[in-house]
Design a protein around this motif. Structure first.
Motif, PDB file in Angstrom:
ATOM      1  N   ASP A   1       0.821  -1.210   0.000  1.00 25.68           N
ATOM      2  CA  ASP A   1       0.000   0.000   0.000  1.00 25.68           C
ATOM      3  C   ASP A   1       0.855   1.261   0.000  1.00 25.68           C
ATOM      4  OD1 ASP A   1      -2.470  -1.255  -0.096  1.00 25.68           O
ATOM      5  OD2 ASP A   1      -2.613  -1.426   2.092  1.00 25.68           O
ATOM      6  N   SER A   2       2.074   1.175   0.512  1.00 27.50           N
ATOM      7  CA  SER A   2       2.922   2.366   0.600  1.00 27.50           C
ATOM      8  C   SER A   2       3.983   2.447  -0.498  1.00 27.50           C
ATOM      9  CB  SER A   2       3.605   2.411   1.970  1.00 27.50           C
ATOM     10  OG  SER A   2       4.428   1.273   2.148  1.00 27.50           O
ATOM     11  N   ILE A   3       4.135   1.401  -1.303  1.00 28.47           N
ATOM     12  CA  ILE A   3       5.135   1.399  -2.379  1.00 28.47           C
ATOM     13  C   ILE A   3       4.427   1.115  -3.695  1.00 28.47           C
ATOM     14  CG2 ILE A   3       7.224   0.317  -3.291  1.00 28.47           C
ATOM     15  CD1 ILE A   3       7.944  -0.461  -0.418  1.00 28.47           C
ATOM     16  N   ASN A   4       4.471   2.062  -4.597  1.00 28.51           N
ATOM     17  CA  ASN A   4       3.849   1.884  -5.909  1.00 28.51           C
ATOM     18  C   ASN A   4       4.700   0.947  -6.764  1.00 28.51           C
ATOM     19  OD1 ASN A   4       1.587   3.632  -5.547  1.00 28.51           O
ATOM     20  ND2 ASN A   4       3.006   5.350  -5.670  1.00 28.51           N
ATOM     21  N   PRO A   5       4.085   0.164  -7.645  1.00 31.82           N
ATOM     22  CA  PRO A   5       4.851  -0.802  -8.426  1.00 31.82           C
ATOM     23  C   PRO A   5       5.743  -0.174  -9.491  1.00 31.82           C
ATOM     24  CG  PRO A   5       2.544  -0.860  -9.055  1.00 31.82           C
ATOM     25  CD  PRO A   5       2.643   0.043  -7.883  1.00 31.82           C
TER      26      PRO A   5
END
Length: 197
Positions: free
Chosen positions: A185-189
């Motif tokens: 949820d806190s790291i975008n792909p």
């Protein structure tokens, strides 16, 4: 709106592969005039020459919202998002073959030779995710200098059918396709950096 030809983009990219969670280069490493600081070579491996480019795609699916009282869709919601990187790797090294097989192989060296074994035990069923960096071109800067775009794809698996074909007229290539996966949820792909000013 008038056409701004400085926004047109054409040219090759470099492709790097690292392990999932690898330390990413700073955004400030993207610099003008076609020169960029390559990612740390002890963490990120340059796959070398490609044939046909490096393509990053985002495929989104929107599901319509409807009610009986309105004959057209009232709106939509994003219900599926797939991201993919595709490239033909021209350098048929053991490392690139291992990359195409999601690092399930073991590579060893001896006196005057190297070996690679494709591991097929139960541990091979647990994927080793990778990360990719694409260093390509962005629209020109306002100064007229060329600018670079770096795309960092943080969690991928190769979906590649690896073949080694030998004949007298066909150049070998590893036709690779990497699917992108959710990180957290806190790291975008995916993270994209354009050089600016």
């Amino acid at each position: 709106m008038a056409v701004d030809v400085t926004n047109l983009v054409l040219g090759p990219a470099r492709l790097y592969v690292g392990l999932f969670g690898a330390t990413e280069p700073a955004d400030s490493a993207v610099t003008p005039n076609g020169i960029t600081s390559p990612p740390n070579p002890s963490i990120w491996t340059d796959v070398g020459g490609t044939d046909g480019g490096v393509n990053f795609e985002v495929d989104s699916t929107y599901t319509g919202l409807s009610v009986d009282q309105i004959i057209m869709e009232a709106g939509a919601r994003l219900t599926d998002l797939k991201m993919n990187v595709a490239s033909k790797l021209s350098e048929i090294t053991l490392e690139n073959i291992n990359t195409a097989l999601n690092n399930i192989c073991t590579i060893n060296s001896g006196s005057g030779y190297r070996t690679m074994d494709i591991v097929v035990g139960s541990a091979a069923s647990q994927p080793r995710y990778a990360a990719l960096i694409i260093d390509g071109w962005a629209p020109f800067l306002s100064s007229g200098l060329p600018a670079l775009r770096r795309v960092i794809i943080r969690k991928v698996l190769s979906q590649t059918k690896v073949g080694l074909g030998y004949d007298k007229k066909t150049q070998q290539a590893l036709d690779c396709s990497w699917a992108t996966y959710f990180v957290s949820d806190s790291i975008n792909p995916v993270h994209i950096v354009d050089q600016d000013t």
